[in-house]
Design an enzyme around this catalytic site. Sequence first.
Site, PDB file in Angstrom:
ATOM      1  NE  ARG A   1      -2.745  -1.459  -0.766  1.00  0.00           N
ATOM      2  CZ  ARG A   1      -2.431  -2.694  -1.163  1.00  0.00           C
ATOM      3  NH1 ARG A   1      -2.397  -3.695  -0.306  1.00  0.00           N
ATOM      4  NH2 ARG A   1      -2.152  -2.935  -2.420  1.00  0.00           N
TER       5      ARG A   1
ATOM      6  CG  ASN B   1      -8.689   8.456   1.773  1.00  0.00           C
ATOM      7  OD1 ASN B   1      -9.521   7.587   2.066  1.00  0.00           O
ATOM      8  ND2 ASN B   1      -8.870   9.308   0.781  1.00  0.00           N
TER       9      ASN B   1
ATOM     10  CG  ASP C   1      -4.042   8.709   0.062  1.00  0.00           C
ATOM     11  OD1 ASP C   1      -4.029   9.949   0.199  1.00  0.00           O
ATOM     12  OD2 ASP C   1      -5.075   8.091  -0.296  1.00  0.00           O
TER      13      ASP C   1
ATOM     14  CG  HIS D   1      -9.553   5.467   9.588  1.00  0.00           C
ATOM     15  ND1 HIS D   1     -10.447   5.028   8.642  1.00  0.00           N
ATOM     16  CD2 HIS D   1     -10.292   5.712  10.699  1.00  0.00           C
ATOM     17  CE1 HIS D   1     -11.676   5.014   9.153  1.00  0.00           C
ATOM     18  NE2 HIS D   1     -11.609   5.433  10.400  1.00  0.00           N
TER      19      HIS D   1
ATOM     20  CB  CYS E   1      10.713   0.797  19.059  1.00  0.00           C
ATOM     21  SG  CYS E   1      10.280   2.412  19.730  1.00  0.00           S
TER      22      CYS E   1
HETATM   23  N1  APR Z   1     -15.222   9.639  -7.210  1.00  0.00           N
HETATM   24  C1  APR Z   1     -16.032   9.769  -6.136  1.00  0.00           C
HETATM   25  N2  APR Z   1     -16.404   8.753  -5.346  1.00  0.00           N
HETATM   26  C2  APR Z   1     -15.951   7.530  -5.654  1.00  0.00           C
HETATM   27  C3  APR Z   1     -15.098   7.302  -6.773  1.00  0.00           C
HETATM   28  C4  APR Z   1     -14.734   8.426  -7.552  1.00  0.00           C
HETATM   29  N3  APR Z   1     -13.926   8.324  -8.620  1.00  0.00           N
HETATM   30  N4  APR Z   1     -14.816   5.972  -6.816  1.00  0.00           N
HETATM   31  C5  APR Z   1     -15.463   5.399  -5.790  1.00  0.00           C
HETATM   32  N5  APR Z   1     -16.160   6.326  -5.082  1.00  0.00           N
HETATM   33  C6  APR Z   1     -16.955   6.140  -3.871  1.00  0.00           C
HETATM   34  C7  APR Z   1     -17.821   4.918  -3.838  1.00  0.00           C
HETATM   35  O1  APR Z   1     -19.093   5.216  -4.398  1.00  0.00           O
HETATM   36  C8  APR Z   1     -17.923   4.621  -2.330  1.00  0.00           C
HETATM   37  O2  APR Z   1     -19.025   5.297  -1.749  1.00  0.00           O
HETATM   38  O3  APR Z   1     -16.051   6.002  -2.808  1.00  0.00           O
HETATM   39  C9  APR Z   1     -16.632   5.240  -1.762  1.00  0.00           C
HETATM   40  C10 APR Z   1     -15.607   4.238  -1.288  1.00  0.00           C
HETATM   41  O4  APR Z   1     -16.126   3.535  -0.215  1.00  0.00           O
HETATM   42  P1  APR Z   1     -15.220   2.521   0.623  1.00  0.00           P
HETATM   43  O5  APR Z   1     -14.474   1.646  -0.311  1.00  0.00           O
HETATM   44  O6  APR Z   1     -16.124   1.865   1.611  1.00  0.00           O
HETATM   45  O7  APR Z   1     -14.143   3.456   1.343  1.00  0.00           O
HETATM   46  P2  APR Z   1     -14.271   4.323   2.671  1.00  0.00           P
HETATM   47  O8  APR Z   1     -15.656   4.827   2.852  1.00  0.00           O
HETATM   48  O9  APR Z   1     -13.176   5.311   2.633  1.00  0.00           O
HETATM   49  O10 APR Z   1     -13.951   3.250   3.801  1.00  0.00           O
HETATM   50  C11 APR Z   1     -13.926   3.660   5.143  1.00  0.00           C
HETATM   51  O11 APR Z   1     -13.198   1.512   5.896  1.00  0.00           O
HETATM   52  O12 APR Z   1     -11.855  -0.319   5.420  1.00  0.00           O
HETATM   53  C12 APR Z   1     -12.004   0.793   6.208  1.00  0.00           C
HETATM   54  O13 APR Z   1     -10.404   2.030   7.379  1.00  0.00           O
HETATM   55  C13 APR Z   1     -10.855   1.749   6.089  1.00  0.00           C
HETATM   56  O14 APR Z   1     -10.832   4.158   5.929  1.00  0.00           O
HETATM   57  C14 APR Z   1     -11.483   2.985   5.476  1.00  0.00           C
HETATM   58  C15 APR Z   1     -12.921   2.888   5.948  1.00  0.00           C
END
Ligand code: APR
Length: 229
Positions: A57, A90, A92, A107, A134
């Site tokens: 990652r 995120n 990143d 996170h 560490c």
């Molecule tokens: N533009 C806008 N939205 C997008 C795009 C894009 N190009 N591509 C995908 N999405 C949206 C999807 O519709 C979805 O609602 O991004 C969202 C991604 O959702 P998840 O994969 O569930 O990610 P996230 O909500 O950040 O997850 C939350 O879950 O696994 C844990 O800790 C991890 O921080 C993460 C948390």
Amino acid sequence: MTGGIFILSGAGLSAESGLKTFRAEDGLWEDHRVEDVATPEAFARDPELVQTFYNMRRAQAAQASPNAAHQALARLQADHDAPVYLVTQNVDDLLERGGARNVIHMHGALKDALCATCGHRWPAPMVMDVKDPCPSCGAPATRPDIVWFGEIPYHMDVIQAALEDSELFVSIGTSGVVYPAAGFSQMARQLGIKTMELNLEASGGRFDEVREGLASVVVPQWVDEILGR
Ligand code: APR
């Protein structure tokens, strides 16, 4: 508008930079079940697998570039007359590399290492090994500074204060299923703050306004509106 803006972002913000979101249709995250790589139990069971996964990652994130949505949020933060709080799930650093400041990583972050023994933090090497000592206590207990499932997110007090100082809440590219972040829009509503979602597809959560589309398109458009351009 002249008040503070609270932005909660998720994996969708970085999707067009080439970083995969978590909840793809196959339910797998880069070929792994989340519980095999993103829980304290997984790390206790198979630290090598977890380190290898996060080393990948980290390498992927380093190769990715900020997209127009990251850059637009940095522009908003620089040019808006009131505070713009950038809270992200995120791990990143694409918001920072897009020019944003004071990003609140609830996170954790791939760029940091954490000692599982004494809690010391330091900049992560690109390739981290569980046996790395560490730098503070010497314990061979290095882990990524990532908040895993079952752990408590960072900066919750700062986040609460930021919400209370805002008059607009915007959720960008997050599915809204992981708490406590998933509860922020409701907290905002209770505070009487307007809520908005920008997402590829509406998450189904309750918002005063929803705009669907690619983050690289809808986020810059919305930022231009706020800045009156
Ligand atoms: N533009 C806008 N939205 C997008 C795009 C894009 N190009 N591509 C995908 N999405 C949206 C999807 O519709 C979805 O609602 O991004 C969202 C991604 O959702 P998840 O994969 O569930 O990610 P996230 O909500 O950040 O997850 C939350 O879950 O696994 C844990 O800790 C991890 O921080 C993460 C948390």
